[in-house]
Enzyme design. Structure first.
Site, PDB file in Angstrom:
ATOM      1  N   GLN A   1       4.229  -6.601  -1.761  1.00 45.53           N
ATOM      2  CA  GLN A   1       4.916  -7.883  -1.605  1.00 45.53           C
ATOM      3  C   GLN A   1       4.378  -9.006  -2.496  1.00 45.53           C
ATOM      4  OE1 GLN A   1       6.270  -8.979   2.489  1.00 45.53           O
ATOM      5  NE2 GLN A   1       4.889 -10.698   2.221  1.00 45.53           N
TER       6      GLN A   1
ATOM      7  N   GLU B   1       8.955 -16.417  -3.195  1.00 46.26           N
ATOM      8  CA  GLU B   1       7.827 -17.353  -3.176  1.00 46.26           C
ATOM      9  C   GLU B   1       7.530 -17.916  -4.558  1.00 46.26           C
ATOM     10  OE1 GLU B   1       4.617 -15.439  -1.051  1.00 46.26           O
ATOM     11  OE2 GLU B   1       5.671 -15.692   0.853  1.00 46.26           O
TER      12      GLU B   1
ATOM     13  N   ASP C   1      -0.975  -8.919  -1.178  1.00 49.93           N
ATOM     14  CA  ASP C   1      -0.469  -8.725   0.181  1.00 49.93           C
ATOM     15  C   ASP C   1       0.388  -7.470   0.144  1.00 49.93           C
ATOM     16  OD1 ASP C   1       0.521  -8.713   2.698  1.00 49.93           O
ATOM     17  OD2 ASP C   1       1.577 -10.646   2.570  1.00 49.93           O
TER      18      ASP C   1
ATOM     19  N   GLU D   1      -4.374  -7.984   1.849  1.00 47.93           N
ATOM     20  CA  GLU D   1      -3.757  -8.341   3.127  1.00 47.93           C
ATOM     21  C   GLU D   1      -2.875  -7.201   3.627  1.00 47.93           C
ATOM     22  OE1 GLU D   1      -1.767 -12.101   2.627  1.00 47.93           O
ATOM     23  OE2 GLU D   1      -0.414 -11.730   4.310  1.00 47.93           O
TER      24      GLU D   1
ATOM     25  N   ASP E   1      -2.382 -10.138   8.712  1.00 48.85           N
ATOM     26  CA  ASP E   1      -1.274 -11.101   8.812  1.00 48.85           C
ATOM     27  C   ASP E   1      -0.308 -10.572   9.869  1.00 48.85           C
ATOM     28  OD1 ASP E   1       0.825 -12.850   8.529  1.00 48.85           O
ATOM     29  OD2 ASP E   1       1.491 -12.090   6.594  1.00 48.85           O
TER      30      ASP E   1
ATOM     31  N   LYS F   1      -0.644 -18.799  10.220  1.00 47.30           N
ATOM     32  CA  LYS F   1       0.682 -19.390  10.065  1.00 47.30           C
ATOM     33  C   LYS F   1       1.062 -19.983  11.415  1.00 47.30           C
ATOM     34  CE  LYS F   1       2.296 -15.805   6.805  1.00 47.30           C
ATOM     35  NZ  LYS F   1       2.944 -14.467   6.746  1.00 47.30           N
TER      36      LYS F   1
ATOM     37  N   ARG G   1       5.295 -19.756   4.528  1.00 45.56           N
ATOM     38  CA  ARG G   1       6.163 -18.613   4.793  1.00 45.56           C
ATOM     39  C   ARG G   1       7.054 -18.404   3.574  1.00 45.56           C
ATOM     40  NH1 ARG G   1       5.651 -16.472  10.012  1.00 45.56           N
ATOM     41  NH2 ARG G   1       6.298 -14.695   8.755  1.00 45.56           N
ATOM     42  N   SER G   2       7.696 -17.255   3.525  1.00 46.21           N
ATOM     43  CA  SER G   2       8.540 -17.010   2.349  1.00 46.21           C
ATOM     44  C   SER G   2       9.769 -17.922   2.348  1.00 46.21           C
ATOM     45  CB  SER G   2       8.936 -15.543   2.269  1.00 46.21           C
ATOM     46  OG  SER G   2       9.529 -15.128   3.475  1.00 46.21           O
TER      47      SER G   2
ATOM     48  N   LYS H   1      -2.803 -20.257   1.068  1.00 47.44           N
ATOM     49  CA  LYS H   1      -1.888 -19.379   0.356  1.00 47.44           C
ATOM     50  C   LYS H   1      -0.532 -20.062   0.348  1.00 47.44           C
ATOM     51  CE  LYS H   1       0.235 -15.237   1.847  1.00 47.44           C
ATOM     52  NZ  LYS H   1       0.351 -13.805   2.084  1.00 47.44           N
TER      53      LYS H   1
HETATM   54  P1  PGA Z   1       6.758 -13.955   5.306  1.00 46.55           P
HETATM   55  O1  PGA Z   1       5.697 -13.342   4.299  1.00 46.55           O
HETATM   56  O2  PGA Z   1       6.603 -15.407   5.315  1.00 46.55           O
HETATM   57  O3  PGA Z   1       8.055 -13.478   4.745  1.00 46.55           O
HETATM   58  O4  PGA Z   1       6.468 -13.324   6.629  1.00 46.55           O
HETATM   59  C1  PGA Z   1       4.518 -13.906   3.932  1.00 46.55           C
HETATM   60  C2  PGA Z   1       3.406 -12.925   4.102  1.00 46.55           C
HETATM   61  O5  PGA Z   1       3.631 -11.786   4.510  1.00 46.55           O
HETATM   62  O6  PGA Z   1       2.250 -13.292   3.914  1.00 46.55           O
HETATM   63 ZN    ZN Z   2       1.515 -11.217   4.647  1.00 50.13          ZN
END
Ligand code: PGA
Ligand code: ZN
Length: 834
Positions: free
Chosen positions: A582, A625, A660, A702, A728, A753, A782-783, A804
């Site tokens: 990711q 992102e 990640d 991660e 995470d 988060k 977040r994404s 991050k």
């Molecule tokens: P997400 O991804 O905000 O789409 O959950 C961010 C991450 O996995 O760190």
């Molecule tokens: Zn993550």
């Protein structure tokens, strides 16, 4: 500012009222710190020593000696030697633990039961006392606990032990005990003054006796005693204490002519400092009394008589607790008093009961109680009345977590009590309205923006959302429904609450949420309100958000400023094509945010050039992102590009690599589907091992495995001890999941988060657990992001390891970096335009 004496303030300070109460208690303890006290009251100016206004010219004396006894004695002797610089010829003191001094011998004796060590020490003290002649000066440190620590013969030690034991169950008062003590001793009740005569004597008295009777401190070795042998015998007879050899105390006033008994600290010293601290915090104050030996019931009554709003009522002394014979309860009188006060507390009131020597008959100093204590007890099924009746306060407060911990202190001015009645909230402190609207996030999806209004102050938070969400994250309701819930159910429950009481606000949100997933309101509605309230509270207090958070989090720190984890290549759930992994990140290895940002932008530009050399421009796209997305070629390809970009950019700071894996997103029925390959966990471990060999700079990883496989994480972490393995999806900012991960040895880092857990308080509680275990916290976006920059304040306010926030150029991500840069006061854009 000296170090906090109360060690667990940040854990206990869960509301403004508690925070204030603890600050006031802390001020009391600081004021009676033995070194502080001595430095405030004894000074040397040339050859002249001044003690609390009295002058003694040391040049007029042949020698200066120091003797002493009691809990403060060793630290006091040590400090005196420093103040008097080489002027002490010789000395001996007995306290509870030795200190290395130059000319004074210090002894560790026992208390409250005298023992052979006390006798040995006292012998030495007497030898020094006998050496002092007419032209000598003797400084005598007299402090609480001295009655037991000073015993002039083995016989006296034995008699002292016997007397103490007999007294414990007799019902007699401590004054009566001390009267008898003076008559079984040759040193107490003025006996030491007789030994020292005709030397000049300056007694520095650390009084643990409320009410100021100096002759009661350590049974008054340098004070004239007006009690008689007959009175002592009458007490022995009254309580049927047994046989004792009594002697008369010196009645010839000549012995006291050259004695200066100078009180240098007492219960009032602490209470006045507490009064000043309370006053500074905007409370009215009164010192009810510094009575000794009231019962718990009387004390509660006295404190609770018409307390005014916005007041702090202070009291000193000792509460008398009569424990029935055979009782097996554990605890001290302060714990017992706090338990007795608990059912009598009014909403918002906070009560603190504290032993000023840090030892409430157990390894804690006392307790802090309020309705939160009662609520926790109810949740745990603990009955406060039952524990009070059983004199079992220690296990009660251990379970609810409201013990005050200081460690054993050498100060002792008996107990300190305070009852804080909160201020009537003023318009600016109270939530007056809450609004919500639907907005679009960076992916074009709907989300909510919540505003909490407190009088003329307001705070707004625009809630982000994830794509690769962890299965255990709190619920999300559709944006329009969330907005309705915020403006109705949540608004009516929260209007009127103190905006600065984050703990109470978040507790209310949890109650409305109904379950761990907060499904009654939606986790997105809850976090919107929780963070907006925090921002409004910061505004109401005139603080930047990060400073307000630092207060909430007790100014703890993992790093001077967070490191940047900058995402340069997107894949997985954040890209339509490309790598299964990711995120590929770079981490400039510095806490200089401006330098880190400059380096990250430079590496990103180099990377872009490198990609355009190998791919057609339309093959290099942008992911969720803001990072580049490139066609999937092989697992190690993106790593090679990132590594090459780092090497080809001439950065000043060293740069690490991170990834990640977000492995849950390519996990399917027991297998990991990665770039066309199907791997079981063991095979994936092998693949990671070869990646680490190939890329030693890959140091933060991660979610390397699926979110429920703690064992695979632990195995990976054990194989790569130098790598920060970060949870995470594994941990979802959830304290219980983090605890499980810590116990399993699964992680040394955690992504934080706030919207995974739904409230700011829970976010900070999880971070607290991480800090306690040395787990690096990385606050994360977040994404699906908004323009909100709160996470920069959260990262800086908690001084966590990292932030991050995606690629530097996408506006929603840049907002976070800009905010952090402006907080840390180096705006790179300004620097560049110069
Ligand atoms: P997400 O991804 O905000 O789409 O959950 C961010 C991450 O996995 O760190
Ligand atoms: Zn993550």
């Amino acid at each position: 500012m000296s170090k906090n004496i109360i060690k667990n303030t940040h854990r206990l300070a869960t509301s403004q009222a508690r925070c204030d109460a603890l600050a006031i208690a802390e001020a009391g303890l600081q004021a009676i710190d033995t070194q502080t006290v001595l430095r405030n009251s004894v000074e040397l100016d040339g050859t002249v020593m001044r003690v609390a206004g009295q002058r003694f010219d040391l040049a007029h004396y042949d020698h200066t000696y120091v003797i002493g006894f009691g809990k403060a004695a060793c630290t006091a002797a040590f400090t005196l030697e420093q103040i008097l610089i080489d002027r002490v010829k010789e000395g001996a003191v007995v306290g509870l633990s030795e200190r290395v001094c130059q000319t004074i011998d210090t002894y560790a004796g026992t208390h409250p039961m005298p023992s052979a060590q006390n006798y040995t020490a006292t012998k030495h003290i007497e030898e020094v006392a006998h050496r002092a002649k007419e032209n000598d000066l003797v400084l005598v440190i007299v402090s609480g606990g001295g009655s037991a620590l000073l015993c002039s013969s083995m016989g006296e030690c034995d008699q002292g032990q016997k007397l103490f034991n007999a007294f414990l169950s007799s019902g007699g008062t401590i004054e009566e005990l001390n009267t008898v003590r003076k008559h079984i001793s040759h040193l107490k009740g003025g006996g030491l003054a007789k030994v020292l005569y005709p030397a000049t004597v300056v007694s520095l008295i650390f009084s643990d006796v409320p009410g100021g009777d100096l002759s009661a401190v350590a049974s008054g070795p340098t004070c004239y005693d007006d009690s008689t042998v007959e009175e002592a015998q009458a007490i022995i007879d009254r309580y049927d204490l047994g046989q004792f050899n009594l002697n008369e105390t010196p009645k010839d006033l000549t012995y006291f002519k050259r004695v200066h008994n100078i009180p240098i600290v007492s219960n009032m010293t602490a209470l006045t400092a507490m009064q000043a601290a309370a006053w500074t915090l905007g409370y009215q104050t009164d010192i009810v009394s510094a009575t000794q030996y009231a019962t718990a019931g009387d004390t509660v009554e006295l404190l609770q008589t018409e307390p005014a709003a916005g007041s702090v009522r202070l009291m000193g002394g000792e509460t008398k607790v009569t424990v029935p014979p055979g009782n097996t309860g554990i605890g001290g009188r302060n714990g017992q008093l706090a338990l007795s006060m608990l059912p009598r507390l009014q909403p918002g009131q906070v009560f603190v009961s504290l032993a000023s020597d840090g030892y409430d008959n157990t390894d804690t100093a006392g307790a802090i109680v309020d309705q939160q204590t009662a609520a926790t007890a109810t949740t745990l099924g603990l009955s406060m009345t039952k524990y009070a009746a059983a004199f079992d306060s220690y296990p009660f407060f251990t379970a609810v977590g409201d013990h005050i911990d200081t460690g054993v202190l050498d100060s002792n001015v008996s107990d300190l009590l305070l009852l804080l009645t909160p201020k009537v909230a003023t318009a600016t402190d109270v939530i007056t309205d809450i609004t919500a609207k639907v907005i679009k996030d960076s992916r074009g999806n709907s989300t909510i923006s919540v505003t909490v209004i407190a009088g003329e102050h307001a705070g707004t938070f625009a809630v982000p959302s994830g794509a690769s969400t962890g299965a255990r994250e709190v619920s999300v309701v559709p944006a329009s429904a969330a907005a309705t819930i915020v403006q109705n159910a949540i608004r009516s429950a929260l209007v009127g609450m103190l905006v600065t009481d984050q703990a109470a606000i978040d507790q209310k949100l949890r109650t409305l949420g109904g379950d761990a997933s907060l499904s009654g309101v939606g986790g997105n509605a809850a976090i919107g309100v929780s963070v907006a309230a925090c921002k409004a509270a910061a505004a109401a207090q005139g603080l930047p958000v990060h400073a307000y958070i630092a207060d909430l989090f007790g100014h703890q720190s993992q790093a001077p400023a967070p490191r940047l984890l900058v995402n340069l290549i997107n894949g997985g759930a954040h890209a339509k094509v490309g790598s299964s992994i990711q995120e590929h990140q770079i981490i400039p290895d510095t806490d200089d945010v401006a330098a880190a940002h400059v380096a990250a932008v430079a590496v990103q530009q180099t990377l872009h050039q490198l990609l355009l050399q190998d791919f057609a421009p339309k093959q290099v796209t942008i992911g969720d992102e803001g990072g580049f997305v490139i066609p999937s070629v092989g697992i190690d390809t993106p790593f090679m590009y990132v590594k090459a970009a780092i090497e080809q950019t001439n950065t000043v700071v060293p740069i690490l690599m991170g990834a990640d894996m977000a492995a849950s997103s390519f996990y399917n029925k027991g297998e990991y589907e990665l770039e066309g390959k199907r791997l079981v966990a063991g095979e994936l471990q092998t693949l990671y091992r070869s990646l680490h060999t190939q890329f030693p700079q890959l140091q933060l990883v991660e979610d390397p495995f699926v979110e429920h496989d703690y064992a695979a994480f632990a195995c990976y972490q054990a194989a790569q001890p130098a790598v920060t393995c970060i949870g995470d999806d594994l941990t979802t900012t959830n304290k219980a999941s983090l605890q499980k991960a810590i116990t399993a040895g699964a992680v040394t880092g955690i992504i934080i988060k706030p919207n995974q857990i739904g409230t700011l308080s829970d976010t900070l509680a999880t971070m607290q657990l991480a800090y306690d275990h040395g787990v690096r916290c990385i606050v994360s976006h977040r994404s699906g992001e908004t323009m909100d920059d709160f996470i920069a304040d959260l990262a800086y306010g908690t001084k966590c390891y990292g932030l991050k926030a995606g690629a530097p150029n996408q506006p929603e991500r840049a907002a976070k970096y800009d905010r952090l840069l402006s907080i840390t006061n180096y705006n790179t854009y300004d620097n560049q335009s110069n």
